[in-house]
Design an enzyme around this catalytic site. Structure first.
Site, PDB file in Angstrom:
ATOM      1  N   THR A 144     -42.323  17.385 -40.165  1.00 49.59           N
ATOM      2  CA  THR A 144     -41.038  18.067 -40.290  1.00 49.59           C
ATOM      3  C   THR A 144     -40.436  17.872 -41.679  1.00 49.59           C
ATOM      4  O   THR A 144     -39.939  16.792 -41.996  1.00 49.59           O
ATOM      5  CB  THR A 144     -40.045  17.530 -39.225  1.00 49.59           C
ATOM      6  OG1 THR A 144     -40.669  17.596 -37.951  1.00 49.59           O
ATOM      7  CG2 THR A 144     -38.769  18.334 -39.217  1.00 49.59           C
TER       8      THR A 144
ATOM      9  N   PHE B 207     -27.872  11.853 -25.918  1.00 50.02           N
ATOM     10  CA  PHE B 207     -28.751  12.132 -27.057  1.00 50.02           C
ATOM     11  C   PHE B 207     -30.171  11.716 -26.705  1.00 50.02           C
ATOM     12  O   PHE B 207     -30.524  10.539 -26.764  1.00 50.02           O
ATOM     13  CB  PHE B 207     -28.235  11.359 -28.273  1.00 50.02           C
ATOM     14  CG  PHE B 207     -28.937  11.697 -29.556  1.00 50.02           C
ATOM     15  CD1 PHE B 207     -28.602  12.832 -30.272  1.00 50.02           C
ATOM     16  CD2 PHE B 207     -29.935  10.872 -30.056  1.00 50.02           C
ATOM     17  CE1 PHE B 207     -29.244  13.141 -31.463  1.00 50.02           C
ATOM     18  CE2 PHE B 207     -30.585  11.175 -31.242  1.00 50.02           C
ATOM     19  CZ  PHE B 207     -30.235  12.309 -31.948  1.00 50.02           C
TER      20      PHE B 207
ATOM     21  N   ARG C 295     -42.883   7.567 -25.984  1.00 49.82           N
ATOM     22  CA  ARG C 295     -41.500   7.641 -25.496  1.00 49.82           C
ATOM     23  C   ARG C 295     -41.283   8.706 -24.431  1.00 49.82           C
ATOM     24  O   ARG C 295     -40.158   8.923 -23.994  1.00 49.82           O
ATOM     25  CB  ARG C 295     -40.556   7.877 -26.688  1.00 49.82           C
ATOM     26  CG  ARG C 295     -40.435   6.661 -27.578  1.00 49.82           C
ATOM     27  CD  ARG C 295     -39.929   7.003 -28.969  1.00 49.82           C
ATOM     28  NE  ARG C 295     -39.695   5.806 -29.770  1.00 49.82           N
ATOM     29  CZ  ARG C 295     -40.643   5.037 -30.299  1.00 49.82           C
ATOM     30  NH1 ARG C 295     -41.928   5.354 -30.100  1.00 49.82           N
ATOM     31  NH2 ARG C 295     -40.351   3.978 -31.018  1.00 49.82           N
TER      32      ARG C 295
ATOM     33  N   HIS D 293     -37.755  17.836 -44.515  1.00 51.90           N
ATOM     34  CA  HIS D 293     -36.321  17.553 -44.415  1.00 51.90           C
ATOM     35  C   HIS D 293     -35.972  16.868 -43.089  1.00 51.90           C
ATOM     36  O   HIS D 293     -34.935  17.125 -42.492  1.00 51.90           O
ATOM     37  CB  HIS D 293     -35.489  18.827 -44.581  1.00 51.90           C
ATOM     38  CG  HIS D 293     -35.899  19.680 -45.730  1.00 51.90           C
ATOM     39  ND1 HIS D 293     -35.963  19.200 -47.022  1.00 51.90           N
ATOM     40  CD2 HIS D 293     -36.308  20.961 -45.781  1.00 51.90           C
ATOM     41  CE1 HIS D 293     -36.371  20.172 -47.826  1.00 51.90           C
ATOM     42  NE2 HIS D 293     -36.597  21.248 -47.098  1.00 51.90           N
TER      43      HIS D 293
HETATM   44  C1  DLZ Z   1     -38.774  24.289 -38.200  1.00 51.35           C
HETATM   45  C2  DLZ Z   1     -38.898  23.032 -37.413  1.00 51.35           C
HETATM   46  C3  DLZ Z   1     -39.644  21.966 -37.908  1.00 51.35           C
HETATM   47  C4  DLZ Z   1     -40.336  22.017 -39.213  1.00 51.35           C
HETATM   48  N1  DLZ Z   1     -39.783  20.846 -37.203  1.00 51.35           N
HETATM   49  C5  DLZ Z   1     -39.186  20.748 -35.993  1.00 51.35           C
HETATM   50  C6  DLZ Z   1     -39.312  19.574 -35.213  1.00 51.35           C
HETATM   51  O1  DLZ Z   1     -39.988  18.605 -35.569  1.00 51.35           O
HETATM   52  N2  DLZ Z   1     -38.673  19.539 -34.016  1.00 51.35           N
HETATM   53  C7  DLZ Z   1     -37.920  20.574 -33.540  1.00 51.35           C
HETATM   54  O2  DLZ Z   1     -37.353  20.474 -32.445  1.00 51.35           O
HETATM   55  N3  DLZ Z   1     -37.785  21.708 -34.271  1.00 51.35           N
HETATM   56  C8  DLZ Z   1     -38.396  21.814 -35.456  1.00 51.35           C
HETATM   57  N4  DLZ Z   1     -38.271  22.963 -36.185  1.00 51.35           N
HETATM   58  C9  DLZ Z   1     -37.542  24.091 -35.595  1.00 51.35           C
HETATM   59  C10 DLZ Z   1     -36.042  24.018 -35.839  1.00 51.35           C
HETATM   60  O3  DLZ Z   1     -35.445  23.041 -35.026  1.00 51.35           O
HETATM   61  C11 DLZ Z   1     -35.389  25.397 -35.498  1.00 51.35           C
HETATM   62  O4  DLZ Z   1     -35.726  25.755 -34.193  1.00 51.35           O
HETATM   63  C12 DLZ Z   1     -35.843  26.486 -36.440  1.00 51.35           C
HETATM   64  O5  DLZ Z   1     -35.632  26.117 -37.778  1.00 51.35           O
HETATM   65  C13 DLZ Z   1     -35.075  27.799 -36.165  1.00 51.35           C
HETATM   66  O6  DLZ Z   1     -33.683  27.626 -36.425  1.00 51.35           O
END
Ligand code: DLZ
Length: 202
Positions: free
Chosen positions: A129, A156, A170, A131
């Protein structure tokens, strides 16, 4: 260390009784350098939540991203809620695309009324992920703000892990499942709110 014992005088603190009130023992309170007051906490009013979900309506908002983890978090949460007595028709499952959408959906469902608590579930994995810190922080703040804006308890259950392995640890189908933990926190906070309303409106 010098210790002063200060049992409160009878009538000094009122203590309305309640079924969920299990306070007992003593409470140690620092009163200044070198001085500690020990009081009998049987005399301190206490209000607390419970693990009894009967009569509660609970929404479970779950991110689909990393669904190999979040499906198991949702299952853990639903199992715990059902075991706690939440009725099937008092549950509402709300799937959303990713963790970033969880807070918005939680706020929406709470703002419409009809739920006593919202369980928020998702999974962010650092290596996968970009950022990661930024998104994790936004999700945490978003959920806190949604709970505050709607005066609805929101727990949370967003995993923030360094690896897939950590995430899988987890969401096992056992008491360590973080979805289960989030569900029980939601029940405790919802029942705490009810207990406060019952006691503090007197
Ligand atoms: C885009 C994205 C990325 C890179 N990683 C995750 C993650 O590790 N866990 C998660 O729940 N969602 C991720 N997303 C999706 C973003 O939360 C979001 O759904 C998109 O950017 C659309 O707004």
């Amino acid at each position: 260390m010098r210790r002063a014992r200060h049992p409160p005088a009878r009538g000094e603190l009122s203590r309305p009784g309640a079924a969920d009130d299990q306070g007992s023992g003593t409470l140690t309170i620092p009163t200044g350098e070198g001085c500690v007051a020990i009081i009998d906490d049987d005399d301190i009013p206490i209000v607390r939540g419970s693990s009894d979900g009967r009569g509660l309506r609970v929404a479970v908002v779950t991110a689909r991203y990393n669904d190999f983890v979040t499906d198991a978090l949702r299952d853990g949460a639903v199992t715990a809620l059902r075991e706690a007595g939440v009725a099937v028709d008092a549950l509402l499952l709300v799937p959303v695309p990713g963790a970033f959408e969880v807070a918005g959906a939680a706020r929406s469902v709470a703002a419409r009324g009809g739920v006593d608590a919202v369980v928020c579930l998702g999974c962010l994995i650092r290596g996968d992920t970009p950022h990661f810190e930024y998104i994790a922080s936004a999700v945490a703040h978003g959920i806190a703000a949604a709970a505050s804006a709607t005066d609805t308890p929101m727990s949370f259950g967003i995993l923030t892990t360094n690896s897939v392995e950590e995430a899988l640890e987890r969401c096992r189908p056992d008491p360590s499942n973080k979805g289960r933990e989030a569900a029980m926190a939601a029940i405790e906070m919802a029942t705490l709110g009810r207990a406060m309303s019952a006691r503090m409106s007197r």
